[in-house]
Scaffold this motif. Structure first.
Motif, PDB file in Angstrom:
ATOM      1  N   TRP A   1       3.173  19.066 -31.843  1.00 52.08           N
ATOM      2  CA  TRP A   1       3.145  20.468 -31.453  1.00 52.08           C
ATOM      3  C   TRP A   1       2.181  21.269 -32.323  1.00 52.08           C
ATOM      4  CZ3 TRP A   1       4.486  20.600 -26.843  1.00 52.08           C
ATOM      5  CH2 TRP A   1       5.514  19.818 -26.363  1.00 52.08           C
ATOM      6  N   ILE A   2       2.007  20.874 -33.581  1.00 53.05           N
ATOM      7  CA  ILE A   2       1.035  21.555 -34.449  1.00 53.05           C
ATOM      8  C   ILE A   2      -0.387  21.278 -33.973  1.00 53.05           C
ATOM      9  CG2 ILE A   2       0.056  21.535 -36.790  1.00 53.05           C
ATOM     10  CD1 ILE A   2       2.932  21.187 -37.831  1.00 53.05           C
ATOM     11  N   SER A   3      -0.631  20.065 -33.441  1.00 55.43           N
ATOM     12  CA  SER A   3      -1.983  19.695 -33.015  1.00 55.43           C
ATOM     13  C   SER A   3      -2.334  20.163 -31.600  1.00 55.43           C
ATOM     14  CB  SER A   3      -2.169  18.177 -33.116  1.00 55.43           C
ATOM     15  OG  SER A   3      -1.354  17.517 -32.166  1.00 55.43           O
ATOM     16  N   VAL A   4      -1.366  20.646 -30.827  1.00 52.87           N
ATOM     17  CA  VAL A   4      -1.623  21.042 -29.434  1.00 52.87           C
ATOM     18  C   VAL A   4      -2.718  22.103 -29.317  1.00 52.87           C
ATOM     19  CG1 VAL A   4      -0.601  22.215 -27.442  1.00 52.87           C
ATOM     20  CG2 VAL A   4       0.544  20.264 -28.445  1.00 52.87           C
ATOM     21  N   PRO A   5      -2.717  23.186 -30.102  1.00 55.04           N
ATOM     22  CA  PRO A   5      -3.797  24.184 -29.935  1.00 55.04           C
ATOM     23  C   PRO A   5      -5.197  23.592 -30.134  1.00 55.04           C
ATOM     24  CG  PRO A   5      -2.012  25.113 -31.238  1.00 55.04           C
ATOM     25  CD  PRO A   5      -1.703  23.658 -31.063  1.00 55.04           C
ATOM     26  N   SER A   6      -5.375  22.740 -31.148  1.00 55.44           N
ATOM     27  CA  SER A   6      -6.709  22.166 -31.364  1.00 55.44           C
ATOM     28  C   SER A   6      -7.062  21.177 -30.258  1.00 55.44           C
ATOM     29  CB  SER A   6      -6.810  21.513 -32.745  1.00 55.44           C
ATOM     30  OG  SER A   6      -5.977  20.377 -32.823  1.00 55.44           O
ATOM     31  N   LEU A   7      -6.072  20.468 -29.717  1.00 57.61           N
ATOM     32  CA  LEU A   7      -6.336  19.551 -28.598  1.00 57.61           C
ATOM     33  C   LEU A   7      -6.757  20.328 -27.352  1.00 57.61           C
ATOM     34  CD1 LEU A   7      -3.387  17.035 -29.053  1.00 57.61           C
ATOM     35  CD2 LEU A   7      -5.803  16.620 -29.518  1.00 57.61           C
ATOM     36  N   ILE A   8      -6.119  21.469 -27.113  1.00 60.61           N
ATOM     37  CA  ILE A   8      -6.500  22.308 -25.966  1.00 60.61           C
ATOM     38  C   ILE A   8      -7.928  22.822 -26.166  1.00 60.61           C
ATOM     39  CG2 ILE A   8      -6.036  24.498 -24.803  1.00 60.61           C
ATOM     40  CD1 ILE A   8      -3.038  23.954 -25.303  1.00 60.61           C
ATOM     41  N   LYS A   9      -8.250  23.275 -27.392  1.00 59.74           N
ATOM     42  CA  LYS A   9      -9.604  23.759 -27.682  1.00 59.74           C
ATOM     43  C   LYS A   9     -10.626  22.652 -27.444  1.00 59.74           C
ATOM     44  CE  LYS A   9     -12.590  25.230 -31.394  1.00 59.74           C
ATOM     45  NZ  LYS A   9     -12.837  24.864 -32.755  1.00 59.74           N
ATOM     46  N   ASP A  10     -10.343  21.425 -27.925  1.00 52.98           N
ATOM     47  CA  ASP A  10     -11.258  20.301 -27.715  1.00 52.98           C
ATOM     48  C   ASP A  10     -11.456  20.013 -26.232  1.00 52.98           C
ATOM     49  OD1 ASP A  10     -11.479  20.042 -30.444  1.00 52.98           O
ATOM     50  OD2 ASP A  10     -10.123  18.308 -30.585  1.00 52.98           O
ATOM     51  N   GLY A  11     -10.382  20.087 -25.460  1.00 49.81           N
ATOM     52  CA  GLY A  11     -10.483  19.843 -24.023  1.00 49.81           C
ATOM     53  C   GLY A  11     -11.333  20.871 -23.322  1.00 49.81           C
ATOM     54  N   VAL A  12     -11.139  22.150 -23.679  1.00 51.50           N
ATOM     55  CA  VAL A  12     -11.935  23.228 -23.072  1.00 51.50           C
ATOM     56  C   VAL A  12     -13.398  23.060 -23.446  1.00 51.50           C
ATOM     57  CG1 VAL A  12     -12.345  25.719 -23.115  1.00 51.50           C
ATOM     58  CG2 VAL A  12     -10.018  24.841 -22.907  1.00 51.50           C
ATOM     59  N   MET A  13     -13.679  22.755 -24.710  1.00 57.52           N
ATOM     60  CA  MET A  13     -15.069  22.573 -25.140  1.00 57.52           C
ATOM     61  C   MET A  13     -15.714  21.389 -24.420  1.00 57.52           C
ATOM     62  SD  MET A  13     -15.605  25.113 -27.001  1.00 57.52           S
ATOM     63  CE  MET A  13     -17.246  24.690 -27.535  1.00 57.52           C
ATOM     64  N   PHE A  14     -14.961  20.326 -24.197  1.00 53.00           N
ATOM     65  CA  PHE A  14     -15.485  19.152 -23.499  1.00 53.00           C
ATOM     66  C   PHE A  14     -15.872  19.501 -22.062  1.00 53.00           C
ATOM     67  CE2 PHE A  14     -14.863  15.338 -20.895  1.00 53.00           C
ATOM     68  CZ  PHE A  14     -15.720  14.455 -21.540  1.00 53.00           C
ATOM     69  N   ILE A  15     -15.045  20.319 -21.419  1.00 54.27           N
ATOM     70  CA  ILE A  15     -15.313  20.706 -20.026  1.00 54.27           C
ATOM     71  C   ILE A  15     -16.470  21.697 -19.948  1.00 54.27           C
ATOM     72  CG2 ILE A  15     -14.348  21.943 -18.039  1.00 54.27           C
ATOM     73  CD1 ILE A  15     -11.616  20.703 -18.830  1.00 54.27           C
TER      74      ILE A  15
ATOM     75  N   SER B   1     -18.959  22.303 -22.262  1.00 57.80           N
ATOM     76  CA  SER B   1     -20.217  21.929 -22.917  1.00 57.80           C
ATOM     77  C   SER B   1     -21.342  21.495 -21.981  1.00 57.80           C
ATOM     78  CB  SER B   1     -19.967  20.865 -23.979  1.00 57.80           C
ATOM     79  OG  SER B   1     -19.523  19.668 -23.407  1.00 57.80           O
ATOM     80  N   PRO B   2     -21.104  20.840 -20.840  1.00 58.13           N
ATOM     81  CA  PRO B   2     -22.250  20.479 -19.987  1.00 58.13           C
ATOM     82  C   PRO B   2     -22.987  21.696 -19.422  1.00 58.13           C
ATOM     83  CG  PRO B   2     -20.297  19.260 -19.300  1.00 58.13           C
ATOM     84  CD  PRO B   2     -19.870  20.250 -20.330  1.00 58.13           C
ATOM     85  N   PHE B   3     -22.326  22.861 -19.423  1.00 56.23           N
ATOM     86  CA  PHE B   3     -22.944  24.045 -18.857  1.00 56.23           C
ATOM     87  C   PHE B   3     -23.787  24.808 -19.878  1.00 56.23           C
ATOM     88  CE2 PHE B   3     -19.017  23.266 -16.453  1.00 56.23           C
ATOM     89  CZ  PHE B   3     -19.593  22.992 -15.227  1.00 56.23           C
ATOM     90  N   HIS B   4     -23.674  24.424 -21.146  1.00 50.53           N
ATOM     91  CA  HIS B   4     -24.508  25.037 -22.190  1.00 50.53           C
ATOM     92  C   HIS B   4     -25.850  24.323 -22.235  1.00 50.53           C
ATOM     93  CE1 HIS B   4     -21.526  27.726 -23.797  1.00 50.53           C
ATOM     94  NE2 HIS B   4     -20.636  26.747 -23.825  1.00 50.53           N
ATOM     95  N   LYS B   5     -26.872  25.034 -22.635  1.00 56.90           N
ATOM     96  CA  LYS B   5     -28.209  24.458 -22.722  1.00 56.90           C
ATOM     97  C   LYS B   5     -28.202  23.280 -23.696  1.00 56.90           C
ATOM     98  CE  LYS B   5     -32.952  25.900 -23.209  1.00 56.90           C
ATOM     99  NZ  LYS B   5     -33.867  26.974 -23.537  1.00 56.90           N
ATOM    100  N   GLY B   6     -28.758  22.176 -23.286  1.00 53.26           N
ATOM    101  CA  GLY B   6     -28.852  21.013 -24.162  1.00 53.26           C
ATOM    102  C   GLY B   6     -27.780  19.976 -23.909  1.00 53.26           C
TER     103      GLY B   6
END
Length: 202
Positions: A173-187, A189-194
Motif C-alpha cells: 500500500w505504501i508503494s501504490v502511489p509510485s506504481l500508479i505514477k510509473d504506470g501513467v508515465m509509461f502510458i 511517454s510515447p506522446f512526448h517528443k523523443g
C-alpha cells in the motif's frame, strides 16, 4: 437438475447430464438441459407470463414451461399442456411466484398497451430488488472490510505486530502511489517528443 440431484435415473437423465426434466416411456428421456435454458418474460401480458425453454434433451427433445402470475395461488398448480410440436413438451404453471416482485402493490401486471403500471406507488419505480451494480459495490466493500479487519487481527495475534505494522500488506500500500505514477508515465511517454527513454531509434 435445477431442484438438485434427487434421483439417479441413469442414461440421459443421470444427474451428471444436467437434466431439467425427464420423461418415463419404458426408459428415461431427458427433456432439456438446465444449462441450455432461455427465459422470456412478458410484462405486457395479462397476467404477467414468463416462458422457460430448455433444449438439448434426448433425440432433440425440449421442454417449454410457461409460468403465469396468479396472486391467489401459492405455491401454485402445474398442468401438462401436451406434446406439440413433436418432441416439445409443454407445461403450464400458475403461481404467485410468477408475479412481479418489489412491493405489495406491484404484483398486478402492466395493462396491455399502456406501458405503465397503475398500481405503482407515486414517485416510485415499482421495480423490485437491487441492481447488479449495487450488489457488486456491496460485495466489494464487504470484501474490503473483511480483508482489513482479518488482516489486522492476523498481524496482531499471529505475528505480534503493533501500530502501523498491523496494516495488512503495508509495503504494497505504501508503494501504490509510485506504481500508479510509473504506470501513467509509461502510458504518456510515447506522446512526448523523443519517445521513451532507454530505447534506441531505428
Amino acid at each position: 437438475g435445477p431442484c438438485g440431484d434427487v434421483l439417479d435415473l441413469g442414461g440421459d437423465c443421470d444427474p451428471a447430464n444436467d437434466a431439467a426434466s425427464c420423461q418415463n416411456a419404458d426408459t428415461w428421456y431427458n427433456l432439456g438441459r438446465a444449462q441450455q435454458l432461455t427465459v422470456d418474460v412478458d410484462t405486457s401480458a395479462n397476467p404477467v407470463t414468463s416462458t422457460w425453454h430448455y433444449i438439448g434433451g434426448t433425440e432433440g427433445r425440449e421442454s417449454i414451461v410457461t409460468i403465469k402470475c396468479d396472486p391467489n395461488q401459492t405455491p401454485g398448480s402445474i398442468v401438462d399442456a401436451g406434446e406439440h410440436p413433436t418432441l416439445t413438451y409443454n407445461f403450464d404453471i400458475q403461481s404467485s411466484y410468477g408475479c412481479l416482485q418489489g412491493g405489495s402493490d406491484t404484483t398486478q401486471p402492466t395493462p396491455p398497451g399502456t406501458g405503465t403500471n397503475p398500481h405503482t406507488r407515486p414517485g416510485g419505480s415499482g421495480g423490485g430488488g437491487i441492481s447488479p451494480g449495487s450488489v457488486t459495490v456491496i460485495i466489494f466493500f464487504v470484501v474490503v472490510i473483511i480483508y482489513i479487519v482479518g488482516g489486522v487481527l492476523l498481524m496482531r495475534f499471529h505475528r505480534g505486530a503493533q501500530g502501523l505494522e498491523m496494516v495488512p500488506n503495508r509495503e504494497l500500500w505504501i508503494s501504490v502511489p509510485s506504481l500508479i505514477k510509473d504506470g501513467v508515465m509509461f502510458i504518456v511517454s510515447p506522446f512526448h517528443k523523443g519517445g521513451r527513454e532507454g530505447y534506441e531509434k531505428m
